[in-house]
Design a protein around this motif. Structure first.
Motif: not given
Length: 143
Positions: A2-21
């Motif tokens: 489990w992670t709790y992150k601000t937008f600035g803390e997200l990696t490009k890979e995490e952001l991609y996973l979120f938007l993809k799903e």
């Protein structure tokens, strides 16, 4: 994990996973064409469960213009459903909101078919059902 992150803390890979799903579930699976990228991600806390590089569960929270905290984009990926992960995700999301913003009311827009799930956490309907991008929703609040 489990992670709790601000937008600035997200990696490009995490952001991609979120938007993809989010796209896979909310646009394609639910056949609901809408603009997922709504300008709220930069102001959100992104809560996720990623295992072996694969997103299993996700939600985001942000402050609204009326001073409440909004929970949204709640999802469990198709292969991860039926294992209690949705309840764990929502409990974690709600606990985070209550710990970080104890004086704030929490709101969400639920698809009508799942409103009882949110009601089991104490949320109450505060408006009549409405149609949004082809899906009936209800606005719910936890004070």
């Amino acid at each position: 994990m489990w992670t709790y992150k601000t937008f600035g803390e997200l990696t490009k890979e995490e952001l991609y996973l979120f938007l993809k799903e989010r796209s896979a579930i909310f646009v394609f699976e639910q056949k609901s064409p809408y603009h997922d990228i709504d300008g709220r991600d930069p102001d959100s806390i992104h809560i996720s469960y990623i295992e072996d590089g694969e997103l299993l569960a996700y939600s985001r929270i942000f402050a609204t213009d009326n001073g409440n905290i909004r929970i949204g984009r709640v999802l469990v990926t198709e292969k991860s459903r039926g294992k209690g992960l949705a309840r764990t995700l929502f409990r974690n999301t709600l606990t985070y909101c209550q710990e970080q913003y104890p004086e704030k009311a929490i709101e969400l827009n639920s698809e009508e078919y799942i409103k009882d799930f949110y009601a089991s956490f104490g949320f109450k309907e505060i408006a009549d059902p409405y149609l949004d991008s082809g899906v009936i929703h209800v606005t719910m609040l936890l004070e």
